[in-house]
Structure formats: C-alpha cells, structure tokens
Design an enzyme around this catalytic site. Structure first.
Site, PDB file in Angstrom:
ATOM      1  CG  LEU A  85      -2.081  -1.005   1.162  1.00 26.59           C
ATOM      2  CD1 LEU A  85      -2.898  -0.944   2.426  1.00 26.59           C
ATOM      3  CD2 LEU A  85      -2.972  -0.753  -0.048  1.00 26.59           C
ATOM      4  CB  CYS A  86       3.975   2.140  -0.075  1.00 25.24           C
ATOM      5  SG  CYS A  86       4.732   0.591  -0.540  1.00 25.24           S
ATOM      6  N   GLY A  87       2.135   2.613  -3.236  1.00 26.66           N
ATOM      7  CA  GLY A  87       2.382   3.011  -4.621  1.00 26.66           C
ATOM      8  C   GLY A  87       3.482   2.185  -5.255  1.00 26.66           C
TER       9      GLY A  87
END
Lengths: 142, 292
Positions: free
Chosen positions: B90-92
């Site tokens: 969940l961090c691009g």
C-alpha cells in the site's frame, strides 16, 4: 587556562555532542590519550572505555564509549562512537547487556583470530566497568 | 441498471474505504516526519565516516596489499545484490521500482555471463524477485517485528554480508534502496558496497594532512571497512523508511481522491435512478386514473 577547540561526538543514530572543549581524554586502542588544542593529525581506534572531556566552564563530563574511532584533524576532534552513554546513566542493566553481547561475540567467533579480538573486547569492557565502579551488584559480570 | 439498494451499499462501502485511506494517509504523514528526522540525524556519522575513509584510502591507492574490502578480490565473477524494500505494501510504486532496478541490474550481469546472488531485506522485494530469481536468493531478512530500525539491525545484516564475503561467496556487492529526495520524489538508487566506493571529491587540500595512526593504517582500515558497510546499510534502511512513508502518503492521497470521485459518480447515478423510479410511479398512477 587551555585554549578551546571543537569536539564532536557522533553515534550512528545522531550527533550526540558538538561543542567547544578544552581537553578530551580518549580511551584509545593502545592506551588513553589526551587531546588538547593544536594536536597533530591523528587517527585511532577506540576500545570500550570511559571518555572524559573538560568543557569551557571547567566542568568534567564522563561518557562510556562502546568502541569506535577518534579522528583528530587540524579543525578539531571527532569521535565516531558505536554507542555513548553518560556515566551517570550507566546502570547495571546496560552493563549486563553489553557484557552478554561481548560474550556472545566470543562464542560466535569461528577463527582463532576473531576469537582473540572478541575476547580482548570483552576484557576491555570488564576493565571499563571496574573503572566506573559499578561492578558490585551486577552478577553477570563474573 | 443496478437497483437502488445495491447502489446504496456500494456508496457506503466506498465511503468506508475512503475513511481508511484517509486515516492511513494521516498516519503516514506523522510517521514520515519522524522517519525524516531520524534519517537526517544519522547523516553526520555517515559523512564523517566516509571522510575518514577517504583520507585513509588514499594512502592505499594502487597498493597491492590493500584490504580486500577496499580493493576487491581482483575478480568480478559473482555479484551480490542487497535489495532493501519494505515489509508492507500500500505504498504506490515504492517496492516495485526498487525491485525493478535490481532486476534490470541482474539481467545485465547475467547477460555478461556473471553469477548473481540476492540478499533481500524486506518481504515485498523478496515477493517480487522470487518469481524470476527464486533459486538465486541466498537469504531473506524481514524487519517486520521491528518498530524502530536501530543500528544493531543494520549491523546484523552487515555481518551476514561480510560472512558471505569472507567465505568467498561473492566478489562485488551492490546495495539497492530508495533515496529520499523529497516527500513526493523517491529515487531508487544502487550503491556499491564492496569494494568500498570511496568518494574522491572529499580530498581537499586542508584534509590532506598527514595522519598518524594508532595502531596502524592497515589495522584501522580493517576495523573501519566492515563498520562502514553496516553504516551504509543503516543509512539505506533509514532512507528507505522515510521513502516508504513518503510513497505511502502520496499513494493514499490519490486513493482518497479516487474514492471521492467514485462516490460523486455513484451518488449521481443513485439520484438519477431514484428520480426515474418516482417518475415511473407517477406515470403509472396518472395513466391509471385516466383510464377510469
């Protein structure tokens, strides 16, 4: 009255200290040495021990250093310490952990050479502990 | 046309998602600030270290008996890639851009007929690399349970690298991580660990004083070089943490915005179909009345 020079103490996590001091006593690998202003460029490893420095106000502060490097350059003294704890905060639990780490290091060493170095470090550490005078009451220092 | 009820539940679920992404973004902002401070606080040590190292290394330039960590093994056959990523997603594009850089590097080396080994720090990098290079990964280090990365963690990884080096496991080690340039810009970076990459620009006239060394230059270098590796890894890990939160922050920001757009669109559809339903019912009533 001695002249002041720049003294910096850095650990991997942060810059612990950066100030003008008159005198620093460093626990070098081959014995203690004192740095005053105008010391010749000098590089030494540090053994676990007590570093004492005299501030401009003449007060002496003592810190426990767990190994590292001292770099005396024309501009001042920089100590790269793995760890630095003021002697006042240096409790028995900290010692116990340090000693346990060093002992684990001795056990983990595979070659004789590595073992000798680890053992040396452990002995130096114990020496430093005795010097601080906290050895009583700490059962794990043997 | 979806029913009114299903539209209502969809809107509710998107709203819930938006709340989560919004919260995650705020958490990332707070953690980023801390991570940034810590990363900056660790810089003086690494800077001084490379300064001392540069001074010492010059004395050994071109000498045959220079320590192996500085000069290399003289061969270039086996490469170790230390890939530092995060353990959470969940961090691009944070993890994928680091592993892509490592993968490209590995392909280039393999093409040249070199042997490649991986040491993965962080679960996500391992997940990304094990599909293509599964049998080349020698070790995986996970730091999931660690709340605040300390020097001891980096030191443990450094020891692993050194052990492998001393047993002749590889000739060249390269470190991969994301350099934290700014909150919105993290650059995947590669940095050579072994042989030590000594910056030549450090040598200015004032620094070139002749050092006296205790115990001796060789002994100090032998002590300094392994420590330098741990310091470099420590720095990379801290940069990574800051980059991770920066990346997560912008990813969550755009996710929140996307959810907002989606809610707007769904609400419009919902209102339209509600209106259509009412009109339909009215027509039914009126035409029923007219028929009488």
């Amino acid at each position: 009255m001695a002249e002041a020079f720049k003294f910096e103490l850095v650990s991997p996590a942060r810059l612990i200290l950066s100030e003008e001091v008159e005198e620093v006593v460093v626990p070098g690998a081959e014995g203690y040495f004192t740095v005053l202003k105008g010391h010749a460029p000098f590089l030494s490893t540090i053994r676990p021990g007590v570093l004492a420095f005299t501030g401009k106000d003449g007060k002496v502060a003592r810190l426990f250093i767990a190994g590292g490097f001292a770099d005396v350059s024309p501009t001042g003294l920089t100590v790269l310490a793995e760890q630095a704890i003021p002697v006042e905060e240096f409790g028995t639990d900290v010692i116990a952990r340090q000693v346990a780490d060093a002992e684990a290091g001795v056990k983990a060493a595979r070659s004789d050479e590595a073992k000798r170095i680890a053992q040396e470090k452990l002995d130096q550490l114990k020496e430093a502990v005795v010097e601080i005078g906290l050895v009583s009451g700490s059962g794990s220092t043997h | 046309m979806p029913s009114l009820k299903s539209l209502r539940t969809r809107i509710a679920s998107v709203k819930a998602t938006q709340k989560i992404t919004k919260a995650m973004q705020m958490v990332a902002v707070a953690k980023l600030r801390r991570a940034q401070q810590i990363a900056e606080a660790s810089r003086p040590y690494a800077d001084r270290m490379s300064h001392v190292l540069a001074n010492l290394a010059r004395a050994f330039e071109g000498q045959v008996d220079a320590p192996k960590l500085l000069a290399g093994t003289g061969r270039d056959a086996v490469h170790l890639l230390v890939v530092c990523t995060s353990d959470r997603g969940l961090c691009g594009g944070f993890n994928s851009s680091i592993s892509r850089l490592a993968r490209d590097h590995a392909y280039r080396l393999l093409e040249q007929g070199k042997e490649v080994k991986f040491l993965c720090v962080g679960r996500k990098g391992h997940d990304a690399l094990k599909r293509t290079f599964g049998d080349l990964i020698v070790e995986v280090v996970e730091l999931r349970t660690v709340r605040q990365i300390g020097f001891e963690h980096a030191d443990a990884i450094g020891k692993k690298v050194l052990d492998l080096f001393e047993t002749g496991g590889f000739d060249v080690a390269t470190l991969f991580y994301a350099h934290f340039k700014s909150v919105i810009n993290q650059i995947p970076t590669q940095h050579r660990l072994i042989p030590a990459d000594v910056p030549a620009t450090h040598a200015t006239v004032a620094d070139s004083a002749i050092y006296e060394c205790e115990p001796g230059e060789t002994e100090i270098l032998e002590d300094l070089l392994p420590r330098n590796i741990s310091v470099q890894i420590y720095r990379a890990l801290l940069e990574n943490v800051a980059s991770f939160f920066g990346s997560q922050m912008s990813a969550m920001d755009s996710a929140t915005r996307n959810a907002g757009d989606m809610i707007k669109k769904l609400t419009t559809t919902y209102n339209r179909s509600r209106q259509a339903q009412i009109t339909k019912e009215l027509i039914e009533i009126i035409s029923g009345a007219e028929a009488l």
